[in-house]
Design an enzyme around this catalytic site. Structure first.
Site, mmCIF file in Angstrom:
data_model
loop_
_atom_site.group_PDB
_atom_site.id
_atom_site.type_symbol
_atom_site.label_atom_id
_atom_site.label_comp_id
_atom_site.label_asym_id
_atom_site.label_seq_id
_atom_site.Cartn_x
_atom_site.Cartn_y
_atom_site.Cartn_z
ATOM 1 N N ASP A 370 21.830 11.994 1.036
ATOM 2 C CA ASP A 370 21.405 13.254 1.623
ATOM 3 C C ASP A 370 21.447 14.370 0.572
ATOM 4 O O ASP A 370 20.575 15.238 0.534
ATOM 5 C CB ASP A 370 22.339 13.681 2.774
ATOM 6 C CG ASP A 370 22.543 12.600 3.831
ATOM 7 O OD1 ASP A 370 22.384 11.415 3.496
ATOM 8 O OD2 ASP A 370 22.894 12.937 4.974
ATOM 9 N N GLU A 505 17.707 1.722 8.109
ATOM 10 C CA GLU A 505 18.933 0.936 8.271
ATOM 11 C C GLU A 505 18.883 -0.077 9.414
ATOM 12 O O GLU A 505 19.901 -0.688 9.743
ATOM 13 C CB GLU A 505 20.125 1.879 8.432
ATOM 14 C CG GLU A 505 20.348 2.727 7.191
ATOM 15 C CD GLU A 505 21.495 3.709 7.311
ATOM 16 O OE1 GLU A 505 22.012 3.914 8.428
ATOM 17 O OE2 GLU A 505 21.870 4.287 6.274
HETATM 18 C C1 BGC Z 1 21.118 7.799 7.978
HETATM 19 C C2 BGC Z 1 21.300 7.869 6.475
HETATM 20 C C3 BGC Z 1 22.110 9.114 6.137
HETATM 21 C C4 BGC Z 1 23.411 9.136 6.909
HETATM 22 C C5 BGC Z 1 24.206 10.394 6.665
HETATM 23 C C6 BGC Z 1 22.474 7.837 8.655
HETATM 24 O O1 BGC Z 1 22.313 7.842 10.033
HETATM 25 O O2 BGC Z 1 20.462 6.609 8.324
HETATM 26 O O3 BGC Z 1 20.034 7.931 5.849
HETATM 27 O O4 BGC Z 1 22.358 9.133 4.777
HETATM 28 O O5 BGC Z 1 23.142 9.046 8.281
HETATM 29 O O6 BGC Z 1 23.500 11.533 7.033
#
Ligand code: BGC
Length: 789
Positions: A370, A505
């Site tokens: 992020d 994910e």
């Molecule tokens: C997202 C990631 C992100 C993380 C922290 C997750 O739900 O899939 O891309 O880095 O949250 O914000």
């Protein structure tokens, strides 16, 4: 107790409608939301907007950037450090608090322009009549070691005896496990947190108490960070009794006043923090905290607020995105920018921004991709020194990244998916309920290329090649070495990355994820180019880099060969890039239901952990790749891929909608842009994910800025210059912002007829692109061009 609690008042024309966050009436169910939303901070620390006297169900906390501890807990926490607000007010023996007294009025206002949070609560009780408790607090932007508080108590109906007990509270607990509710919780908000484990990270080392001052030194149990907090209490009226309180973790001054009806009693307090991890400071934390107090000995709350306000005015001058024509959007942009500004500290090159900034304990304060991908652009173009500090954190944690790589049998440096203070992998292995394995820690390798991307973006936007020499080149070289050793050669001679996870994910253990492969290819090319450039353009300094890092010509050539051999992946006949090997063969599951915000819902029976066999995405993956490397894909290719993946993306991350908004705008599909903007901009304002109580979605704030400036403002770096192709939404009349580029500042003013650009500072002309046409900006002269779209 009064009920209704509203967040924003949008029914007036006043500027307060776009600059103030208000809480009207005390609503226990909404307390956690307000605590996050109205956080005060200065990048060094953040303090949730809990009522100073506390209440059942409160989730109070002050967090110092970089102070983590993992003692006796499976996952490292951003430590909930001693509380500087701790205040109890007693009137004729009755405690003024929302748990025991009736509240007849309650209002709080966070002024986003100045970072001051004010409060006014009127309590009533038959024995004391109505009593008004007002307060103001700030974390100073002018001196990041300093916080200030003002308490004002007024008996409205009769003369009373008032005792104000104010100091610091050292017995703090982190919420060990953040609640995950699948259904509405059974317990009311006041009791909800009690069943959750709370963990202690602090031991008290010493305390000192004087009549109107006190200080304490605590130490984190595992990481051994000493935290000194000193306070100084300054009553504005003479007390009849002056005392101290030292019970348990409380260290406080107790002042008693005889108060006439209608006559306010005012007590001010200044508090200083210092820690043993503050970079570049060698003096003992306690000594430094006391020095800070001494430095501000003669300043009252108003003077401290004025000094802080001056810095805020400069920050806003560089960072404000001003929208006319839609007050809620204007407010959301101010709110997001405020939170970005209180999340970063340009003075500390050893910290970055956690997924919930310093506003709550969600994700335990861990740092993700992020930082480089969603947050960095805001800082690059508005606060470049903060951007430099954020990237310096990755340099600071390079030794940890080297250890992580070695532990996995690879060379160079591999950044962790979730990072804290050392660069070690901090992502938990399992979900809190123990039901699901997090593969992100093992497989979401792309973060290492994302860091390299951040470094290159920084250099491109600022021209700060010194950073490249001091830190950036070492990051690029060490991470390039990691990739070369992680890539696997296939029989056909191509190089693969197997068993990885892209940004999406929902899919783990995949081979040749297009996003990861292509970003790694780009990363290796950039690392090679930088190493060669340094060797030729700055031979003396390049030589230093070369000797300390050791990439010789043969190694640089190896990177180039590796980059060229990375598997390109399959592409469908109509140009859709396959997200990973075998993705096209996964089951198609149509999205058929949308929530009240018109966002896609999981198909019946599906959730985060059982979509592996389907083509549904959590968040952009190929689309993210095209977002990051727009010059490598034709607009038509971006359009085809956007359309294909848009239909399969569930947007189950707050990082997701802003990217779809911008890529949609760039490829001519603006249908969803405003809706996606709202999704990002209102995520906390409207608490539309129901978890704002755990902290702000700071990546969404960065994404909101990106949609406004890079999407609707249509700005990007192209061929080494700033380029603008605006797409102003119908509902906005005007969009104004300022961006920094190579030490210069350009003011941008867009309406439905045209775009105005002004080079704000003296110096040479600057060439920019508007709608694909080059034009030269002269200092101080407005260049107005009809809207190219
Ligand atoms: C997202 C990631 C992100 C993380 C922290 C997750 O739900 O899939 O891309 O880095 O949250 O914000």
């Amino acid at each position: 107790m009064t009920g209704a609690s509203t967040t924003v008042s949008l029914d007036t024309e006043s500027s307060s409608a776009t600059w103030e966050i208000r809480e009207d009436g005390f609503d226990r169910e909404r307390a956690g939301y307000h605590e996050s939303l109205m956080t005060v901070g200065n990048g060094r620390l953040g303090t949730r907007a809990s009522l100073e006297e506390g209440h059942l169900g409160a989730l109070s906390g002050t967090y110092l950037a970089g102070v983590y501890d993992a003692h006796d807990s499976p996952v490292i926490d951003l430590v909930n450090v001693p509380d500087w607000l701790a205040t109890r007010v007693w009137v004729e023996g009755r405690s003024l608090d929302v748990d025991t007294l009736e509240v007849v009025e309650h209002e709080r206002v966070l002024d986003l322009r100045t970072g001051v949070l004010t409060r006014a609560t009127v309590f009533i009780d038959p024995a004391i009549g109505r009593v008004r408790l007002a307060s103001a607090r700030l974390a100073s932007m002018a001196d990041r070691d300093l916080c200030a508080q003002r308490i004002e108590v007024t008996a409205l109906d009769r003369p009373v005896e008032i005792t104000v007990v104010t100091g610091i509270e050292t017995e703090r607990r982190n919420l060990d496990r953040l609640p995950a509710y699948t259904e509405e919780p059974v317990l009311p908000a006041s009791r909800r947190w009690e069943k959750w484990a709370r963990s202690n990270h602090l031991r008290e080392r010493e305390r000192h108490l004087a009549p109107r001052a006190g200080d304490v030194v605590t130490e984190t149990l595992g990481s051994g960070v000493r935290i000194a907090v000193a306070y100084d209490v300054r009553p504005q009226s003479e007390p009849t009794h002056d005392g101290v309180q030292a019970q348990g973790g409380t260290l406080a001054t107790a002042l008693t006043f005889e108060a006439a009806a209608g006559e306010p009693i005012v007590v001010e307090k200044v508090v200083a923090y210092a820690t043993s991890r503050d970079p570049g400071r060698t003096t003992e934390p306690r000594v430094r905290a006391l020095e800070t107090i001494a430095r501000h000995r003669s300043s009252d709350f108003a003077a401290l607020a004025a000094a802080s306000r001056e810095v805020w005015a400069r920050l806003w001058a560089d960072s404000e995105v001003r929208v006319s024509g839609h007050r809620k959007d204007a407010l959301a942009l101010h709110l997001g920018t405020y939170h970005l500004l209180i999340a970063a500290n340009p003075e500390d090159p050893t910290v970055s921004i956690g997924a919930k900034s310093l506003s709550g304990e969600g994700y335990r304060g861990h740092v993700f991709w992020d930082s480089e991908i969603l947050l960095l652009p805001f800082f690059l173009y508005t606060q470049p020194s903060a951007a430099r500090a954020l990237l310096s954190y990755r340099h600071h944690t390079l030794p940890g990244a080297r250890r992580l790589s070695a532990a996995n049998g690879t060379r160079g440096a591999r950044y962790p998916w979730e990072a804290a203070d050392t660069g070690a992998e901090e992502c938990p292995r399992w979900t809190p309920d123990g039901q699901h394995r997090f593969w992100t820690r093992d497989e979401e390798l792309h973060v290492t290329a994302d860091v390299a991307y951040g470094v290159m973006q920084y250099v491109a936007a600022t021209g700060d090649t010194d950073f490249l020499l001091e830190a950036g080149a070492e990051i690029l070289v060490e991470t390039a070495r990691y990739w070369v050793s992680r890539l696997e050669r296939r029989d056909d001679g191509t190089l693969s990355l197997s068993s990885v996870m892209g940004p999406d994910e929902f899919h783990s253990h995949v081979d040749d994820n297009a996003f990861t492969n292509q970003l790694v290819r780009w990363h290796l090319e950039q690392a090679g180019a930088v190493a060669s450039q340094l060797a030729t353009a700055a031979p003396e300094r390049g030589a230093i880099v070369a000797t300390s890092l050791g990439p010789d010509l043969a190694e640089v050539e190896e990177w180039a060969r590796a980059a060229a051999a990375i598997r390109p992946g399959r592409e469908s006949d109509d140009g859709v890039i396959e997200q990973f090997a075998g993705y096209f063969e996964r089951q198609e599951l149509p999205i058929s239901t949308w929530d009240k915000h018109n966002m896609p819902q999981y198909p019946a029976g599906y959730h985060h952990f059982n979509l592996e066999d389907t083509t549904l995405l959590k968040q952009p993956d190929v689309v993210m790749l095209m977002y990051l490397l727009p010059d490598e894909y034709s607009v038509e290719s971006q359009r085809v891929n956007f359309e294909f993946y848009e239909a399969r993306t569930l947007h189950k991350s707050s990082l997701s909608p802003p990217i779809h908004a911008i890529v949609g705008l760039r490829t001519g599909d603006s249908a969803m842009a405003v809706q996606y903007f709202e999704r990002a901009a209102y995520v906390d304002l409207d608490d539309n994910q129901g978890n704002t109580a755990e902290g702000m979605h700071i990546a969404a704030a960065g994404g909101t800025w990106q949609v406004a400036v890079l999407g609707f403002g249509g700005m990007r770096l192209h061929d080494g210059r700033l380029s603008f192709t605006p797409h102003l939404p119908e509902r906005w009349d005007r969009l104004e912002f300022t961006v920094g580029w190579h030490g210069r500042r350009v003011a941008v003013d867009i309406d439905h007829d045209g775009i105005g650009l002004t080079l704000c500072d003296e110096g040479a002309e600057v060439e920019v692109e508007v709608g694909g046409q080059r034009t030269r900006l002269r200092p101080g002269t407005l260049h107005r061009v009809p809207n190219p779209c």
